[in-house]
Scaffold this active site. Structure first.
Site, PDB file in Angstrom:
ATOM      1  N   ARG A 177      33.723  36.882  75.375  1.00 32.33           N
ATOM      2  CA  ARG A 177      34.931  36.138  74.996  1.00 32.33           C
ATOM      3  C   ARG A 177      36.148  37.036  75.226  1.00 32.33           C
ATOM      4  O   ARG A 177      37.190  36.570  75.674  1.00 32.33           O
ATOM      5  CB  ARG A 177      34.831  35.747  73.509  1.00 32.33           C
ATOM      6  CG  ARG A 177      35.993  34.935  73.000  1.00 32.33           C
ATOM      7  CD  ARG A 177      35.926  33.503  73.493  1.00 32.33           C
ATOM      8  NE  ARG A 177      37.102  32.733  73.085  1.00 32.33           N
ATOM      9  CZ  ARG A 177      37.064  31.438  72.790  1.00 32.33           C
ATOM     10  NH1 ARG A 177      35.926  30.766  72.881  1.00 32.33           N
ATOM     11  NH2 ARG A 177      38.171  30.813  72.415  1.00 32.33           N
TER      12      ARG A 177
ATOM     13  N   ILE B 264      40.829  29.040  71.376  1.00 34.35           N
ATOM     14  CA  ILE B 264      41.657  29.936  70.565  1.00 34.35           C
ATOM     15  C   ILE B 264      41.900  31.201  71.379  1.00 34.35           C
ATOM     16  O   ILE B 264      40.947  31.875  71.789  1.00 34.35           O
ATOM     17  CB  ILE B 264      40.925  30.299  69.246  1.00 34.35           C
ATOM     18  CG1 ILE B 264      40.570  29.003  68.498  1.00 34.35           C
ATOM     19  CG2 ILE B 264      41.785  31.218  68.389  1.00 34.35           C
ATOM     20  CD1 ILE B 264      41.769  28.145  68.157  1.00 34.35           C
TER      21      ILE B 264
ATOM     22  N   ASN C  45      52.342  26.008  70.516  1.00 38.59           N
ATOM     23  CA  ASN C  45      51.202  25.090  70.491  1.00 38.59           C
ATOM     24  C   ASN C  45      51.622  23.787  69.835  1.00 38.59           C
ATOM     25  O   ASN C  45      52.506  23.757  68.975  1.00 38.59           O
ATOM     26  CB  ASN C  45      50.042  25.702  69.697  1.00 38.59           C
ATOM     27  CG  ASN C  45      48.815  24.788  69.673  1.00 38.59           C
ATOM     28  OD1 ASN C  45      48.376  24.305  70.708  1.00 38.59           O
ATOM     29  ND2 ASN C  45      48.283  24.544  68.485  1.00 38.59           N
ATOM     30  N   THR C  46      51.025  22.694  70.251  1.00 41.86           N
ATOM     31  CA  THR C  46      51.246  21.423  69.590  1.00 41.86           C
ATOM     32  C   THR C  46      49.926  20.959  68.993  1.00 41.86           C
ATOM     33  O   THR C  46      48.876  21.074  69.621  1.00 41.86           O
ATOM     34  CB  THR C  46      51.826  20.360  70.562  1.00 41.86           C
ATOM     35  OG1 THR C  46      51.946  19.128  69.859  1.00 41.86           O
ATOM     36  CG2 THR C  46      50.969  20.158  71.792  1.00 41.86           C
ATOM     37  N   HIS C  47      49.987  20.525  67.731  1.00 45.40           N
ATOM     38  CA  HIS C  47      48.766  20.154  67.004  1.00 45.40           C
ATOM     39  C   HIS C  47      48.951  18.757  66.417  1.00 45.40           C
ATOM     40  O   HIS C  47      50.005  18.481  65.809  1.00 45.40           O
ATOM     41  CB  HIS C  47      48.496  21.180  65.891  1.00 45.40           C
ATOM     42  CG  HIS C  47      47.276  20.877  65.089  1.00 45.40           C
ATOM     43  ND1 HIS C  47      46.002  21.075  65.578  1.00 45.40           N
ATOM     44  CD2 HIS C  47      47.132  20.361  63.844  1.00 45.40           C
ATOM     45  CE1 HIS C  47      45.121  20.698  64.661  1.00 45.40           C
ATOM     46  NE2 HIS C  47      45.783  20.257  63.590  1.00 45.40           N
TER      47      HIS C  47
ATOM     48  N   ASP D 180      49.927  32.299  66.487  1.00 47.93           N
ATOM     49  CA  ASP D 180      49.696  33.675  65.983  1.00 47.93           C
ATOM     50  C   ASP D 180      48.189  33.916  66.038  1.00 47.93           C
ATOM     51  O   ASP D 180      47.459  33.165  66.688  1.00 47.93           O
ATOM     52  CB  ASP D 180      50.310  33.857  64.583  1.00 47.93           C
ATOM     53  CG  ASP D 180      49.590  33.041  63.517  1.00 47.93           C
ATOM     54  OD1 ASP D 180      50.069  33.050  62.360  1.00 47.93           O
ATOM     55  OD2 ASP D 180      48.566  32.399  63.827  1.00 47.93           O
TER      56      ASP D 180
ATOM     57  N   GLY E 220      45.901  33.395  64.036  1.00 46.40           N
ATOM     58  CA  GLY E 220      45.021  32.476  63.291  1.00 46.40           C
ATOM     59  C   GLY E 220      44.781  31.203  64.087  1.00 46.40           C
ATOM     60  O   GLY E 220      45.187  31.088  65.240  1.00 46.40           O
TER      61      GLY E 220
ATOM     62  N   ASP F 273      45.941  27.625  64.375  1.00 46.85           N
ATOM     63  CA  ASP F 273      46.997  26.667  63.993  1.00 46.85           C
ATOM     64  C   ASP F 273      47.789  27.151  62.777  1.00 46.85           C
ATOM     65  O   ASP F 273      48.194  26.353  61.918  1.00 46.85           O
ATOM     66  CB  ASP F 273      46.375  25.285  63.695  1.00 46.85           C
ATOM     67  CG  ASP F 273      45.685  24.714  64.925  1.00 46.85           C
ATOM     68  OD1 ASP F 273      44.636  24.051  64.755  1.00 46.85           O
ATOM     69  OD2 ASP F 273      46.176  24.949  66.038  1.00 46.85           O
TER      70      ASP F 273
HETATM   71  C1  GRF Z   1      47.136  16.439  71.883  1.00 49.17           C
HETATM   72  O1  GRF Z   1      47.300  15.543  70.789  1.00 49.17           O
HETATM   73  C2  GRF Z   1      46.993  17.841  71.358  1.00 49.17           C
HETATM   74  O2  GRF Z   1      47.779  18.114  70.218  1.00 49.17           O
HETATM   75  C3  GRF Z   1      45.540  17.843  70.956  1.00 49.17           C
HETATM   76  O3  GRF Z   1      44.873  17.124  71.979  1.00 49.17           O
HETATM   77  C4  GRF Z   1      45.812  16.232  72.573  1.00 49.17           C
HETATM   78  C5  GRF Z   1      45.910  16.601  74.036  1.00 49.17           C
HETATM   79  O4  GRF Z   1      46.475  15.533  74.677  1.00 49.17           O
HETATM   80  N1  GRF Z   1      45.037  19.184  70.859  1.00 49.17           N
HETATM   81  P1  GRF Z   1      46.924  15.699  76.228  1.00 49.17           P
HETATM   82  O5  GRF Z   1      45.835  16.501  76.924  1.00 49.17           O
HETATM   83  O6  GRF Z   1      48.236  16.418  76.223  1.00 49.17           O
HETATM   84  O7  GRF Z   1      47.016  14.277  76.696  1.00 49.17           O
END
Ligand code: GRF
Length: 202
Positions: free
Chosen positions: A67, A94, A109-111, A143, A145, A147
């Site tokens: 990894r 990760i 990152n978007t969650h 960071d 961790g 999320d």
């Molecule tokens: C997004 O909602 C992201 O936050 C989550 O998986 C989805 C990915 O969607 N981890 P895409 O690949 O951008 O369509």
């Protein structure tokens, strides 16, 4: 700003960034996508880049002896494109210490949940199972961790009685895409400061 975007799936968040850049022009938006990276082949996210002749790279864990070796390979493949910001948009791995050594403080990152609630790979499913009445999405700096990095912005999405995971996730993604486009543009145009857990965009 030079953006490298990391994806693992359909890449609709990536597409939202590409559409915003096309609509405003790289100068107007303040950023351009210089490369798209993934942890797997054959995904729509890579195809979206290829259609626009944007360079792509794939770093698969199974191609590396450990990894840590994968983490280093991902860091180097990303660094080759000299990004100002790395955007993890649906990237389902990760990142490790080698990656964070290079891009910590510059990786967003978007969650699809309202962190700190429901972190991890199943945030939408977990919120639904818990019976949450509202959930949403969070754009944050990465960071060491899972999320857990400083939050930049959040968007709220109501949970409906008839929701299943995919319906709720689609509704979250509508908010998530516009939140990500807004945040990335502001970070790129205005710069930012991170002090502890507080993010300031002048
Ligand atoms: C997004 O909602 C992201 O936050 C989550 O998986 C989805 C990915 O969607 N981890 P895409 O690949 O951008 O369509």
């Amino acid at each position: 700003a030079r953006l490298v975007v990391l994806v693992s799936g359909s890449g609709t968040n990536l597409q939202a960034l590409l559409d915003a850049i096309a609509a405003h022009g790289p100068a107007g938006y303040g950023a351009e996508v210089v490369a798209v990276g993934a942890d797997r082949d054959g995904i729509e996210g890579l195809a979206r880049a290829e259609r626009l002749s944007i360079p792509t790279f794939v770093c698969r864990v199974k191609d590396h002896p450990s990894r840590a070796a994968w983490d280093l390979a991902l860091a180097e493949a990303t660094a080759a494109h000299r990004p100002d910001l790395v955007i993890s948009a649906g990237f389902m791995k990760i990142v490790g210490p080698e990656f964070l050594a290079r891009f910590g403080g510059r990786c967003v990152n978007t969650h699809p949940a309202l962190l700190p609630a429901f972190p991890g790979a199943h945030g939408v499913r977990d919120a639904l199972a818990y019976g949450a009445k509202v959930t949403g999405c969070t754009v944050h700096f990465v960071d060491d961790g899972v999320d857990t990095g400083p939050i930049i912005a959040q968007g709220v999405v109501e949970v409906r009685d008839e929701d299943d995971e995919s319906a709720l996730h689609e509704r979250i993604k509508e908010v998530e895409r516009s939140l990500l486009v807004d945040v990335v543009g502001r970070l790129a145009r205005n710069g930012y400061r991170i002090e502890g857990r507080k993010v300031t965009i002048p």
